[in-house]
Design an enzyme around this catalytic site. Structure first.
Site, PDB file in Angstrom:
ATOM      1  N   ASP A  70       3.596   4.563 -28.812  1.00 62.91           N
ATOM      2  CA  ASP A  70       4.383   5.054 -27.670  1.00 62.91           C
ATOM      3  C   ASP A  70       5.302   4.026 -27.279  1.00 62.91           C
ATOM      4  OD1 ASP A  70       4.206   8.028 -27.049  1.00 62.91           O
ATOM      5  OD2 ASP A  70       1.809   7.443 -26.670  1.00 62.91           O
ATOM      6  N   MET A  79       7.940   2.161 -25.005  1.00 61.48           N
ATOM      7  CA  MET A  79       8.696   2.797 -23.849  1.00 61.48           C
ATOM      8  C   MET A  79       9.434   1.734 -23.485  1.00 61.48           C
ATOM      9  SD  MET A  79       5.657   4.471 -21.643  1.00 61.48           S
ATOM     10  CE  MET A  79       4.682   5.690 -22.312  1.00 61.48           C
ATOM     11  N   HIS A  98       7.075   6.716 -31.550  1.00 62.03           N
ATOM     12  CA  HIS A  98       7.647   7.721 -30.656  1.00 62.03           C
ATOM     13  C   HIS A  98       8.505   6.714 -29.747  1.00 62.03           C
ATOM     14  CE1 HIS A  98       6.858  10.584 -27.090  1.00 62.03           C
ATOM     15  NE2 HIS A  98       8.212  10.397 -27.309  1.00 62.03           N
ATOM     16  N   MET A 114      10.637   5.892 -26.967  1.00 66.18           N
ATOM     17  CA  MET A 114      11.044   6.404 -25.427  1.00 66.18           C
ATOM     18  C   MET A 114      12.169   5.295 -25.019  1.00 66.18           C
ATOM     19  SD  MET A 114       7.515   8.069 -24.155  1.00 66.18           S
ATOM     20  CE  MET A 114       6.749   7.087 -25.487  1.00 66.18           C
TER      21      MET A 114
HETATM   22  C1  DX5 Z   1       3.718  10.251 -22.917  1.00 70.47           C
HETATM   23  C2  DX5 Z   1       3.334   9.536 -24.342  1.00 70.47           C
HETATM   24  C3  DX5 Z   1       1.990  10.305 -24.811  1.00 70.47           C
HETATM   25  C4  DX5 Z   1       0.749  10.251 -24.114  1.00 70.47           C
HETATM   26  C5  DX5 Z   1      -0.284  11.236 -24.407  1.00 70.47           C
HETATM   27  O1  DX5 Z   1       4.832   9.509 -22.572  1.00 70.47           O
HETATM   28  O2  DX5 Z   1       4.409  10.117 -25.304  1.00 70.47           O
HETATM   29  O3  DX5 Z   1       1.778   9.968 -26.179  1.00 70.47           O
HETATM   30  O4  DX5 Z   1       0.379   8.872 -24.091  1.00 70.47           O
HETATM   31  O5  DX5 Z   1      -1.208  10.988 -23.615  1.00 70.47           O
HETATM   32  P1  DX5 Z   1      -2.106  12.056 -22.902  1.00 70.47           P
HETATM   33  O6  DX5 Z   1      -2.833  12.846 -24.125  1.00 70.47           O
HETATM   34  O7  DX5 Z   1      -3.111  11.589 -22.035  1.00 70.47           O
HETATM   35  O8  DX5 Z   1      -1.192  13.085 -22.423  1.00 70.47           O
HETATM   36 ZN    ZN Z   2       3.976   9.894 -27.436  1.00 71.79          ZN
END
Ligand code: DX5
Ligand code: ZN
Length: 231
Positions: free
Chosen positions: A42, A44, A73, A75
């Site tokens: 993730d 960010m 992913h 963001m």
């Molecule tokens: C949120 C992330 C997720 C998150 C999932 O912004 O994209 O991947 O870390 O974590 P849980 O399973 O704790 O919701």
């Molecule tokens: Zn994610």
């Protein structure tokens, strides 16, 4: 609701956002031994979402530690600048947010040019139709089941009709496209997301907080998703 099997294999994709970052390598090794399908990073930017996480340098440093595929992913607002470094860091699938890309079609095309799989993610407030004209460019659609930015939030069951709509669009496209869900996926919620049509499940908190460990969490989640494979 039919009892046909899931159209794509179930994938359990741990998000290491919830890991102890002082022991990230150990977590990755443990997850691989636990039988997960790939590691979900993730990324960010503190702009698209109100949080910062890790970038390409940290992901690259974990690449030699495990053989699992990596997916990013992003963001990140207008993420084109970061795509090349994510590929160089070892990510084999890169997902960008529809809301973060002014020229989504061009950005997805750029990911393909870099030789990796492309994904498009949708925030809870973004309709399924936002991916209608890019399905020919993607290998996965990620339906967020929380507002992105943080782990540990509650699963939004209200996203299930959208998951089902995306599944119908994918089926109509005739293409092999994974339908991923991310946010609040846990033993209590994974079956509903699978029934709605998801086949790939990002799991953060529920993976790291299972007292019986990664192998148990992975097998338990996978069997619940497979058992609920009807849609
Ligand atoms: C949120 C992330 C997720 C998150 C999932 O912004 O994209 O991947 O870390 O974590 P849980 O399973 O704790 O919701
Ligand atoms: Zn994610």
């Amino acid at each position: 609701m039919s009892s046909s099997p899931l159209p794509r294999p179930v994938e359990i994709l741990p998000s290491v956002l919830t890991a102890d970052y002082a022991r990230l390598g150990e977590a990755c090794i443990g997850l691989e031994a636990g039988g997960v399908d790939r590691i979900h990073w993730d990324v960010m930017d503190g702009n698209f979402v109100p949080n910062l996480s890790f970038g390409a340098d940290i992901i690259r440093s974990l690449r030699p530690v495990v053989g699992l595929p990596f997916e990013a992913h992003l963001m990140v607002v207008e993420p084109t600048w970061i795509l090349e470094s994510m590929v160089a860091a070892g990510c084999e699938r890169i997902t960008v947010h529809a809301e973060a890309c002014t020229h989504l079609h061009r950005t997805l095309g750029r990911i393909a040019e870099l030789g990796v799989a492309a994904g498009v993610a949708l925030n809870p407030g973004t309709p399924a139709e936002a991916v209608a004209d890019v399905l020919d460019l993607v290998d996965l659609v990620l339906v967020m089941t929380v507002n992105p930015g943080f782990g540990g939030q509650s699963y939004l069951a209200s996203m299930e009709p959208k998951i089902a709509r995306v599944r119908s669009m994918i089926d109509a496209s005739g293409r092999d496209i994974d339908l991923e869900v991310d946010g609040g996926i846990a033993p209590a919620t994974i079956a509903a997301a699978a029934t709605a049509g998801a086949n790939a499940f990002v799991v953060g908190s529920a993976m790291f907080r299972d007292p019986e460990g990664f192998t148990h969490a992975t097998a338990d989640l996978r069997s619940r998703a497979e058992a609920a494979g009807a849609r």
